[in-house]
Design a protein around this motif. Structure first.
Motif, PDB file in Angstrom:
ATOM      1  N   LYS A  48       1.212  -1.278  -0.350  1.00 32.74           N
ATOM      2  CA  LYS A  48      -0.565   0.175   0.011  1.00 32.74           C
ATOM      3  C   LYS A  48       1.497   1.110  -0.080  1.00 32.74           C
ATOM      4  O   LYS A  48       0.965   1.777   0.736  1.00 32.74           O
TER       5      LYS A  48
ATOM      6  N   LYS B 179      -9.224  -7.711  -3.954  1.00 37.77           N
ATOM      7  CA  LYS B 179      -8.953  -7.901  -1.797  1.00 37.77           C
ATOM      8  C   LYS B 179     -10.315  -8.504  -1.043  1.00 37.77           C
ATOM      9  O   LYS B 179      -9.820 -10.111  -0.257  1.00 37.77           O
TER      10      LYS B 179
ATOM     11  N   GLU C  26      -1.259  -6.520   4.548  1.00 37.51           N
ATOM     12  CA  GLU C  26      -0.921  -5.451   3.773  1.00 37.51           C
ATOM     13  C   GLU C  26       0.627  -5.096   4.289  1.00 37.51           C
ATOM     14  O   GLU C  26       0.735  -4.587   5.327  1.00 37.51           O
TER      15      GLU C  26
END
Length: 499
Positions: free
Chosen positions: A86, A99, A107
């Protein structure tokens, strides 16, 4: 000419995606699923359930592809760890949907330590897709560096992350040594030697984009693949040797008669009706024994060519393989340029002679094919800083002199007189051996004798020359491949024919 596949730029790829979704019609998330299914089908040929896989996904649609691939591979029982990098908070709409369809997604954010990927057997790269415009920096660059540091087997979805599709990269933040499974078309960047460190190999999978729309796009770049066979002429049952033309080759000198033999044999294998090869006296016995199917003329000089034969009997003249650059050979070539009314195929020393005597360019007949390798081309027109600049010079030369340039390289690029480029996909690294180019000269010369137009002769010759190299490599391997293996495996087949 049979339609050849066009290579699209990024803007055209996006337009094709949109057109397909609007007109198929198909939702973007379903098109992404089709792409993921196509990737998985190709990937399965390279992996199995015993491999430990990590899929490194970005936040855009390439990341969405990766998330969909993760789900599909898990459904097949593969050991897949999913990491969502991310580098920004917002996910694309389709990335978010995929997702949410997954369980167990790790993540990684900008505040986290970039992991070591050494624990995995395979890394699937889905960080950035074809839409990347700027060099990767900061946090995602650190992730790419970690992928490269792991030195594992890497598969990239569509393109290696960080690689621009339409330009030559100066960035080092690009996934290295990747097996690329690309969507619908290879990207132009795949063919640039500047990018060899990033792409181990590539293949293309059909994801269902609208082919008619793709072929309607304006593009100067075309792909030479199996479609080239549709250009090959069908040999008539009721025909004779005169039907297929008479070619003349000017080749060989003392110590370089192998070039004459290879170009002669390749010309014969192209299907030419009649072939005469003119060699210095030292080559007479060599050529008559090596290639009894060809007629042989000999120069008065024992060691190199000095005199031009009468040209009126021939449909095409190929010149250059092994002729050397003696001052009398230079005069002979000048005479050829001045007197020829036939198409010319100029290779090797013929090109080197012109490069060293630039005044000869003014004599270059419009109906010519030049077959330089990169260094020979640079000697002819001056050095280039990169491949795109070289292509620009190549296209300009073809337009100015109204000739075809066959620029030989790992991906040979042919330029037309009207500004198109044709990039070859056949052939292999084993063909980087002396004599390969001499064989190509013979093939193209023989095809022109058979009344192919010059561009089609170059296209067919280059593609099937590469296919012959591939067949030879299957038998001998890359290291042991010889130019004579290319000649022996030359088989120019019309589409759908097996004889």
């Amino acid at each position: 000419m049979a339609p050849l596949k066009k290579i699209l730029n990024v803007a055209q790829i996006r337009a094709t995606d949109k057109y397909t979704m609007d007109n198929a019609p198909i939702a973007s998330i379903d098109l992404m699923e089709q792409a993921a299914l196509a990737f998985v089908k190709a990937f399965e040929k390279h992996s199995n359930a015993s491999k430990k896989i990590i899929i490194v996904c970005g936040v855009g649609n390439n990341g969405g592809d990766g998330l969909a691939v993760s789900r599909l591979l898990r459904q097949k029982g593969m050991d897949v760890h999913v990491m969502l990098v991310k580098f920004k908070e917002t996910l694309s709409a389709d990335c978010k949907i995929n997702k949410n369809r997954l369980k167990e997604v790790e993540e990684l954010t900008v505040t986290d330590t970039v992991p070591d990927f050494a624990a995995y057997d395979i890394i699937i790269d889905a960080l950035f897709g074809s839409g990347l415009n700027n060099p990767v920096k900061g946090f995602p660059a650190a992730v790419i560096a970690a992928i490269n540091k792991a030195e594992k087997t890497v598969f990239s979805i569509d393109v290696p992350s960080g690689l621009p599709c339409d330009a030559i990269s100066t960035s080092k933040s690009i996934v290295n040594n990747s097996h690329v499974i690309s969507f619908q078309r290879p990207k132009l960047a795949f063919f640039f030697p500047e990018h060899r460190a990033y792409i181990r190999d590539w293949e293309v999978v059909d994801i269902g984009l609208d082919e008619a729309f793709i072929q309607a796009q304006k593009s100067n770049y075309f792909l030479l693949d199996e479609s080239v066979a549709k250009i090959v002429k069908i040999r008539a049952k009721q025909s004779h040797k005169g039907t297929y033309g008479h070619a003349l080759l000017l080749a060989g000198s003392h110590g370089k008669m192998g070039a004459a033999v290879l170009s002669t044999k390749a010309c014969l294998r192209s299907g030419v009706g009649l072939l005469t090869t003119c060699v210095p006296k030292c080559g007479y016995n060599i050529l008559q024994i090596a290639a009894p199917e060809a007629m042989c003329l000999t120069d008065e000089n024992a060691h190199f060519l000095t005199e031009l034969p009468t040209l009126s009997n021939y449909d095409v003249v190929g010149a250059g393989p092994g002729i050397g650059k003696d001052k009398l050979t230079v005069k002979m070539l000048q005479s050829l340029l001045e007197k020829s009314t036939q198409p010319l195929v100029l290779d090797a020393d013929a090109i080197n002679i012109i490069s060293a005597n630039q005044k000869l360019l003014a004599l270059l007949p419009k109906r010519s094919v030049l077959t330089p390798h990169v260094k020979e081309f640079d000697r002819l027109v001056g050095p280039s800083k990169n491949t795109l600049e070289r292509h620009e010079k190549q296209g300009s030369f073809s337009k100015k002199h109204q000739c075809i340039i066959v620029l030989k390289d790992a991906y040979t690029c042919i330029s037309s007189t009207t500004g198109e480029f044709y990039i070859n996909t056949s052939g292999n690294q084993g063909m980087a051996t002396g004599g390969s180019g001499d064989a190509l000269t013979g093939v193209i010369t023989g095809l022109i004798a058979q009344h192919y137009d010059l561009l089609n002769a170059a296209i067919v010759g280059v593609y099937f020359h590469g296919k012959a190299g591939d067949k030879g490599a299957e038998k001998k391997g890359y290291n042991a491949l010889l130019a004579s293996d290319i000649v022996e495996n030359l088989r120019i087949q019309p589409y759908g024919y097996t004889h």
